[in-house]
Design a protein around this motif. Structure first.
Motif, PDB file in Angstrom:
ATOM      1  N   ASN A   1       7.469  21.801  -3.169  1.00  0.00           N
ATOM      2  CA  ASN A   1       6.104  22.320  -3.119  1.00  0.00           C
ATOM      3  C   ASN A   1       5.207  21.585  -4.111  1.00  0.00           C
ATOM      4  O   ASN A   1       5.589  20.541  -4.663  1.00  0.00           O
ATOM      5  CB  ASN A   1       6.100  23.829  -3.378  1.00  0.00           C
ATOM      6  N   ARG A   2       4.033  22.135  -4.350  1.00  0.00           N
ATOM      7  CA  ARG A   2       3.039  21.458  -5.188  1.00  0.00           C
ATOM      8  C   ARG A   2       3.571  21.260  -6.614  1.00  0.00           C
ATOM      9  O   ARG A   2       3.357  20.203  -7.224  1.00  0.00           O
ATOM     10  CB  ARG A   2       1.739  22.274  -5.215  1.00  0.00           C
ATOM     11  N   THR A   3       4.279  22.279  -7.143  1.00  0.00           N
ATOM     12  CA  THR A   3       4.814  22.148  -8.509  1.00  0.00           C
ATOM     13  C   THR A   3       5.787  20.982  -8.598  1.00  0.00           C
ATOM     14  O   THR A   3       5.745  20.171  -9.534  1.00  0.00           O
ATOM     15  CB  THR A   3       5.509  23.454  -8.923  1.00  0.00           C
ATOM     16  N   SER A   4       6.691  20.916  -7.626  1.00  0.00           N
ATOM     17  CA  SER A   4       7.658  19.814  -7.611  1.00  0.00           C
ATOM     18  C   SER A   4       6.949  18.469  -7.457  1.00  0.00           C
ATOM     19  O   SER A   4       7.341  17.463  -8.074  1.00  0.00           O
ATOM     20  CB  SER A   4       8.652  20.031  -6.469  1.00  0.00           C
ATOM     21  N   LEU A   5       5.900  18.438  -6.616  1.00  0.00           N
ATOM     22  CA  LEU A   5       5.145  17.199  -6.424  1.00  0.00           C
ATOM     23  C   LEU A   5       4.519  16.733  -7.736  1.00  0.00           C
ATOM     24  O   LEU A   5       4.591  15.544  -8.088  1.00  0.00           O
ATOM     25  CB  LEU A   5       4.058  17.417  -5.367  1.00  0.00           C
ATOM     26  N   LYS A   6       3.930  17.656  -8.481  1.00  0.00           N
ATOM     27  CA  LYS A   6       3.277  17.272  -9.727  1.00  0.00           C
ATOM     28  C   LYS A   6       4.300  16.733 -10.730  1.00  0.00           C
ATOM     29  O   LYS A   6       4.018  15.775 -11.457  1.00  0.00           O
ATOM     30  CB  LYS A   6       2.531  18.460 -10.308  1.00  0.00           C
ATOM     31  N   LYS A   7       5.490  17.365 -10.769  1.00  0.00           N
ATOM     32  CA  LYS A   7       6.512  16.863 -11.685  1.00  0.00           C
ATOM     33  C   LYS A   7       6.941  15.450 -11.292  1.00  0.00           C
ATOM     34  O   LYS A   7       7.147  14.587 -12.157  1.00  0.00           O
ATOM     35  CB  LYS A   7       7.714  17.815 -11.679  1.00  0.00           C
ATOM     36  N   GLN A   8       7.077  15.198  -9.991  1.00  0.00           N
ATOM     37  CA  GLN A   8       7.465  13.865  -9.537  1.00  0.00           C
ATOM     38  C   GLN A   8       6.394  12.837  -9.909  1.00  0.00           C
ATOM     39  O   GLN A   8       6.700  11.738 -10.404  1.00  0.00           O
ATOM     40  CB  GLN A   8       7.703  13.868  -8.031  1.00  0.00           C
ATOM     41  N   LEU A   9       5.125  13.201  -9.660  1.00  0.00           N
ATOM     42  CA  LEU A   9       4.041  12.268  -9.967  1.00  0.00           C
ATOM     43  C   LEU A   9       3.930  12.018 -11.469  1.00  0.00           C
ATOM     44  O   LEU A   9       3.674  10.886 -11.907  1.00  0.00           O
ATOM     45  CB  LEU A   9       2.718  12.791  -9.414  1.00  0.00           C
ATOM     46  N   ASN A  10       4.121  13.074 -12.265  1.00  0.00           N
ATOM     47  CA  ASN A  10       4.082  12.889 -13.720  1.00  0.00           C
ATOM     48  C   ASN A  10       5.177  11.925 -14.170  1.00  0.00           C
ATOM     49  O   ASN A  10       4.976  11.106 -15.074  1.00  0.00           O
ATOM     50  CB  ASN A  10       4.240  14.232 -14.428  1.00  0.00           C
ATOM     51  N   THR A  11       6.354  12.043 -13.524  1.00  0.00           N
ATOM     52  CA  THR A  11       7.452  11.133 -13.857  1.00  0.00           C
ATOM     53  C   THR A  11       7.094   9.703 -13.495  1.00  0.00           C
ATOM     54  O   THR A  11       7.338   8.749 -14.262  1.00  0.00           O
ATOM     55  CB  THR A  11       8.736  11.568 -13.124  1.00  0.00           C
ATOM     56  N   LEU A  12       6.506   9.530 -12.305  1.00  0.00           N
ATOM     57  CA  LEU A  12       6.145   8.178 -11.871  1.00  0.00           C
ATOM     58  C   LEU A  12       5.063   7.583 -12.763  1.00  0.00           C
ATOM     59  O   LEU A  12       5.090   6.379 -13.067  1.00  0.00           O
ATOM     60  CB  LEU A  12       5.675   8.211 -10.412  1.00  0.00           C
ATOM     61  N   PHE A  13       4.108   8.396 -13.182  1.00  0.00           N
ATOM     62  CA  PHE A  13       3.059   7.891 -14.064  1.00  0.00           C
ATOM     63  C   PHE A  13       3.628   7.518 -15.428  1.00  0.00           C
ATOM     64  O   PHE A  13       3.038   6.716 -16.162  1.00  0.00           O
ATOM     65  CB  PHE A  13       1.934   8.920 -14.234  1.00  0.00           C
ATOM     66  N   GLY A  14       4.764   8.103 -15.763  1.00  0.00           N
ATOM     67  CA  GLY A  14       5.375   7.776 -17.052  1.00  0.00           C
ATOM     68  C   GLY A  14       6.098   6.451 -17.059  1.00  0.00           C
ATOM     69  O   GLY A  14       6.470   5.939 -18.129  1.00  0.00           O
ATOM     70  N   LEU A  15       6.332   5.879 -15.883  1.00  0.00           N
ATOM     71  CA  LEU A  15       6.995   4.572 -15.816  1.00  0.00           C
ATOM     72  C   LEU A  15       5.979   3.462 -16.062  1.00  0.00           C
ATOM     73  O   LEU A  15       4.885   3.467 -15.488  1.00  0.00           O
ATOM     74  CB  LEU A  15       7.642   4.378 -14.441  1.00  0.00           C
ATOM     75  N   PRO A  16       6.287   2.496 -16.874  1.00  0.00           N
ATOM     76  CA  PRO A  16       5.299   1.434 -17.196  1.00  0.00           C
ATOM     77  C   PRO A  16       5.060   0.513 -15.998  1.00  0.00           C
ATOM     78  O   PRO A  16       5.999   0.090 -15.316  1.00  0.00           O
ATOM     79  CB  PRO A  16       5.967   0.677 -18.363  1.00  0.00           C
ATOM     80  N   GLU A  17       3.777   0.233 -15.731  1.00  0.00           N
ATOM     81  CA  GLU A  17       3.356  -0.701 -14.679  1.00  0.00           C
ATOM     82  C   GLU A  17       4.025  -0.382 -13.341  1.00  0.00           C
ATOM     83  O   GLU A  17       4.507  -1.266 -12.635  1.00  0.00           O
ATOM     84  CB  GLU A  17       3.671  -2.149 -15.098  1.00  0.00           C
ATOM     85  N   HIS A  18       4.038   0.851 -13.010  1.00  0.00           N
ATOM     86  CA  HIS A  18       4.687   1.275 -11.759  1.00  0.00           C
ATOM     87  C   HIS A  18       3.615   1.565 -10.717  1.00  0.00           C
ATOM     88  O   HIS A  18       2.617   2.243 -11.001  1.00  0.00           O
ATOM     89  CB  HIS A  18       5.534   2.528 -11.997  1.00  0.00           C
ATOM     90  N   LYS A  19       3.827   1.086  -9.502  1.00  0.00           N
ATOM     91  CA  LYS A  19       2.866   1.276  -8.415  1.00  0.00           C
ATOM     92  C   LYS A  19       3.487   2.149  -7.322  1.00  0.00           C
ATOM     93  O   LYS A  19       4.653   1.981  -6.973  1.00  0.00           O
ATOM     94  CB  LYS A  19       2.433  -0.069  -7.824  1.00  0.00           C
TER      95      LYS A  19
END
Length: 1001
Positions: free
Chosen positions: A585-603
């Motif tokens: 759901n939305r909560t899980s999506l936000k956690k996934q996106l936060n993780t991806l944003f934490g990766l350096p130079e990740h697209k």
């Protein structure tokens, strides 16, 4: 000898009682015999009476005799049956037309129970006690109906004097003293023997005991005489006579009692003689030797031995004297030994640490020993008051409770001392020994042990004690409850009995390594119960070392956390998984996106998908089919994209795909096209086939958003752009969209400030009559005068106001300004009618002030017909909902309605006919082309003609030239509005303009 005579006397008494019982039984049988004999005789007499009346009723002479005289048959019957005082006949209605005894006046027996019973039952009946009106005396009457061919003709009755009946009872052979009474159905005496002075017809209860039933009863009367009472019924259909019998039998009892008294006197005389004879013998053989014994005992109390003379004593007492002399010798020897023992006991007492008191029953101190009690004269000098009271209570109860033990705590400044008090009764005397012992240290040790045992046995956590090698030595009850292994089943085995096999050998190697190195281990472990069920526990192991520092015991404490793990998993699932589609759901999506944003130079890319017109599916097929569709969409999209993208449902009909490692927009576009292709394929929903389309917004990270919220917002804005482009497609987020969103936010912020700063103003554009250009109406138009941006068009802020519900405040402002203009122009000769625009949101909102406008106008002496509410066709399309009801209510209140922008929407004639609309307004786009475009002119003429046919008036907007005015005038248009007449004016200028026109006319 007295004891030997008792059995004989008992036997005589038993024989006398048996004789008495036989006499009572014989008298009872005699009473029953006489009673049955008399009852049989009375039954025979009643049966004879019944037979007589039935024979008379069957005799044809009775029916053939004249009704004026009694038939001769009745005279013969009376001569043959002297016991009857009269015979007679009565009609079926009860009138007596024949009586052998002359009547002094007409008589009706219709109220007599025996007559009614005979007629009702159609058979012989017996009456009850009554005063007969023919013979003028107490009688008992009998009746028999007379029938001819099943038709009741008459009733024959016979009258029997009660004195005659009582006289017949006196001829019966009855024992002396016997009493007999015959009673009717109401328990009234109708005959008795012997005859008494009491009147007949009295209740039987006056002469009969109330406790006597149908059975034989023996009772005493008030004089103490015994009687046998018996009641027998003489049953007849629908009536009842009872015979009551009373038989005395005191003469037989007197004889039995006399014999019993003679035997008792004889026995008492014999007993007295035996007592005298025994006393003489007792004196010679017992009393004199006892005196010798008494003298010897007195000497023994003084410690002396006396020889008893045995020659004149009986052999038994001589043997007793010999034994006494031997006992005396032993006692003297024993006393010397006791004195020696007493000295030993005193020495022992002095060596004990306890304090001793010897007390009598009055709690007086008779002896004492010990440092705490020596020199104290009373208990109050040793113990506090409440303990003194308790000791005295124990002494008072020594006989019933020879031993008492209790404790009490003594507090002083330095410490708290606990004493144990023991009170023991001294055998054979009313004295007691009180022992006082200090048990403070013992109590502390017991409390510590009890506390440890209480914790161990009642802990909700499982505890297991093993040796250093892991063999179980003890478990607490919680261990058995959780694991299912009883204590005896676990002791002696290793903890491996709980192993579940869920952990590899390295897990247990690490556990033992930790125990060996640090002596401790703590963690989560999966074990198995006795029944094979797996459970999760949180285990803590500590090691106990001996004096040499070697492991001695290991203590394991664990708690079953299976339910907690299950609940945590359930809570996590509820907060991270969509229940309908089983997608993140939305909560899980936000956690996934936060993780991806934490990766350096990740697209990566985010695709937000919204189902087009999904609301229509819920509205037509229902929410059940809507949920089925969402489930199938989720399954189809997950299957198509799970190898390279993660699908989530963020709510409603919105899904998000996170496409990781997406380096450019072409990859995202290819995925969007693939998704649209998957969605276009039909969906089978139970018995329905559904075709859908979707709109997709694409946002790329990190260029379209630097964090989760910005990226999701960008994808949402792109999705709305796709819908604006016609749906069933996709759109990429661009900087222009962000700028539009930012501008929208700024505009909304400015609009909220404008409401507070009164930046909104109203302009009024006159509406003239096409015939004479007289101003009779005007439209109120809201304007926003921004302090830096200048005048902002309503087209820019009204949609945003409707979306954010600020339209209600703007609508109230427009209404208030219109009311002010109407108030200021009331003095003019021209009755001005103002039009104000009303948004559909004002109608559809849960709370609105539209229906309160009528009351506000009334406060200023204004009427609703002074206002025209301009609405759009969209409002009329909302059917019979909340908006339609409110519109109808406003029309009923007197407001006029104008349909704005007519011709640009649905232009449904059905709605025009249905709604009570007064005006339609032709949109400016049609008016602009009427000079050069014949089609536009024809459209305007058609709309005007159609409106007039429906009884509506037409207002043309946007008239800017004289030619437009003239063409519309010739087409029959009613009113015109536009720059040709006047541009929208501020309130003050508009009022001045109206005043000048009014002055010209």
């Amino acid at each position: 000898m007295l004891l030997l005579s008792l059995p004989g006397f008992t036997l005589i008494l038993a024989l006398l009682f048996a004789q008495r019982a036989d006499i009572l039984h014989i008298k009872e049988q005699d009473a029953i015999f006489y009673a049955n004999q008399i009852a049989t005789q009375q039954r025979v007499e009643i049966a004879d009476t019944q037979q007589l009346l039935e024979q008379l009723a069957a005799n044809k002479q009775l029916l053939q005799s004249p009704t004026s005289d009694c038939p001769q048959l009745l005279h013969h019957a009376k001569l043959l049956h002297q016991e009857f005082a009269n015979f007679g006949l009565a009609t079926p209605s009860g009138r007596v037309f024949c009586s052998l005894h002359p009547l002094t006046a007409p008589i009706s027996i219709a109220d007599r129970a025996y007559f009614l019973q005979a007629v009702t039952t159609q058979s012989f009946s017996i009456g009850e006690y009554q005063q007969d009106r023919s013979v003028h005396t107490a009688t008992l009457n009998f009746a028999q109906p007379v029938y001819e061919e099943n038709q009741l003709k008459m009733v024959i009755f016979a009258v029997r004097r009660l004195t005659n009946w009582s006289e017949s009872l006196s001829h019966l052979p009855l024992p002396i003293g016997t009493r007999v009474m015959i009673a009717d159905n109401f328990a009234q005496v109708v005959a008795e023997y012997p005859y008494s002075d009491k009147p007949l017809g009295r209740p039987v209860s006056e002469d009969w005991p109330s406790n006597v039933s149908h059975k034989v009863s023996i009772s005493e009367d008030k004089n103490g005489l015994h009687h046998v009472y018996l009641r027998l019924p003489l049953e007849q259909p629908e009536s009842e006579l009872n015979i009551y019998f009373d038989f005395p039998f005191d003469d037989a009892l007197h004889e039995v009692n006399r014999q019993f008294a003679l035997i008792l006197v004889a026995f008492l005389l014999a007993v007295c003689f035996l007592i005298w004879l025994g006393r003489q013998q007792l004196r010679n053989t017992l009393l004199i030797p006892l005196q010798d014994f008494s003298n010897a005992i007195g000497a023994l109390t003084q410690g002396k031995a006396v020889k008893i003379e045995q020659q004149s004593m009986p052999r038994e007492l001589a043997d007793l004297a010999e034994h006494f002399e031997r006992m005396a010798s032993i006692r003297i020897t024993t006393e010397h030994e006791l004195n020696r023992k007493h000295a030993e006991i005193n020495t022992l007492i002095n060596a004990l640490p306890d304090d001793f008191l010897r007390l009598d029953k009055q709690a007086n101190i008779l002896d004492q020993h010990g440092s705490r009690v020596t020199g104290r004269n009373a208990l109050s000098d040793i113990f506090p008051t409440h303990i003194n009271i308790r000791i005295k209570a124990a002494l008072a109860l020594l006989q019933d409770k020879p031993n008492t033990v209790f404790e009490y705590a003594h507090k002083d400044k330095s410490q708290n001392t606990v004493f144990e008090i023991r009170i023991h009764k001294i055998a054979d005397i009313d004295e007691a020994i009180l022992i006082m012992r200090d048990i403070s240290q013992k109590k502390q040790q017991e409390e510590a042990l009890n506390l440890a045992a209480l914790t161990y046995n009642n802990s909700s956590e499982c505890m297991v004690i093993t040796d250093a090698q892991g063999y179980i030595l003890d478990t607490n009850p919680a261990f058995s409850k959780i694991t299912g292994y009883a204590q005896h089943e676990a002791i002696g085995k290793t903890t491996s009995i709980l192993s579940s096999g869920k952990h590899d050998p390295s897990f247990y190697e690490q556990l033992w390594r930790s125990l060996i190195t640090s002596g401790k281990w703590q963690g989560e472990i999966i074990n198995k119960r006795k029944n094979g069920e797996f459970y999760t526990e949180w285990l803590t192991i500590d090691t106990v070392y001996d004096e040499h520092g070697e492991p001695y015991r290991r203590v394991g404490i664990f708690a079953d956390i299976t339910d907690k793990k299950r609940k945590d998993e359930q809570l996590w699932r509820q907060s991270h998984i969509d229940e309908l589609t089983d997608l993140p759901n939305r909560t899980s999506l936000k956690k996934q996106l936060n993780t991806l944003f934490g990766l350096p130079e990740h697209k990566f890319a985010v695709l937000l998908l919204d189902i087009d017109h999904f609301k229509d599916i819920n509205d037509t097929l229902g929410h059940y089919y809507g949920d089925l569709l969402l489930t199938q969409i989720a399954q189809r999209l997950k299957k198509a994209t799970e190898s390279f993208a993660r699908l989530t449902r963020i709510g409603g009909d919105e899904f998000v795909l996170v496409y990781d490692n997406c380096t450019d927009k072409s990859q995202a576009i290819a995925l969007a096209e693939q998704i649209l292709t998957e969605v276009k394929a039909p969906f089978e929903l139970a018995d329905e086939t559904c075709h859908i389309a979707a709109s997709i917004g694409i946002a790329l990270a990190p260029q379209d958003g630097e964090n989760t919220e910005q990226l999701l917002k960008a994808a949402d804005q792109a999705m709305y752009k796709a819908k604006q482009l016609g749906r069933n497609g996709f759109a990429l987020f661009s900087s222009e969209l962000r700028e539009q969103a930012e501008q929208r936010i700024i505009l909304l912020k400015d609009m909220r400030q404008a409401l507070c700063a009164n930046q909104f103003v109203m302009h009024f554009q006159p509406i003239v009559s096409m015939q004479n250009r007289a101003i009779t109406k005007a439209e109120a138009l809201i304007r926003w005068l921004h302090p830096t941006k200048g005048m902002i068009s309503p087209a820019n802020f009204i949609p945003l106001a409707e979306e954010t519900q600020l339209i209600h405040q703007l609508g109230e402002f427009a209404f208030t300004q219109a009311v002010d203009v109407l108030k200021q122009t009331q003095h003019l000769r021209t009755n001005l009618q103002l039009s104000i625009n009303v948004s559909p949101v004002q109608f559809s909102a849960k709370h609105t002030t539209l229906l309160a406008w009528q009351g506000q106008l009334a406060k200023h002496q204004l009427t609703p017909d002074m206002l025209v509410l301009e609405i759009t066709e969209g409002l009329m399309m909302q059917g019979e909902g909340r908006s339609q009801k409110r519109l109808t209510k406003l029309i009923q209140q007197g407001f006029s309605i104008a349909l704005d922008d007519f011709g640009t929407g649905y232009s449904s004639l059905a709605y025009l006919k249905q709604m009570d609309t007064e005006f339609i307004k032709i949109d400016k786009r049609f008016v602009d082309g009427i000079e050069h475009n014949q089609d536009d002119l024809v459209l305007c003429e058609t709309m005007i003609l159609m409106a007039h046919q429906l009884g509506l008036k037409v207002i043309a907007e946007g008239i800017e030239t004289a030619t437009q005015h003239e063409l519309l005038k010739q087409a029959g248009c009613d009113f015109g509005q536009g720059y040709f007449y006047s541009k929208p004016l501020p309130m003050e200028s508009f009022i001045t303009f109206l005043t000048a026109q009014d002055a010209q006319h």
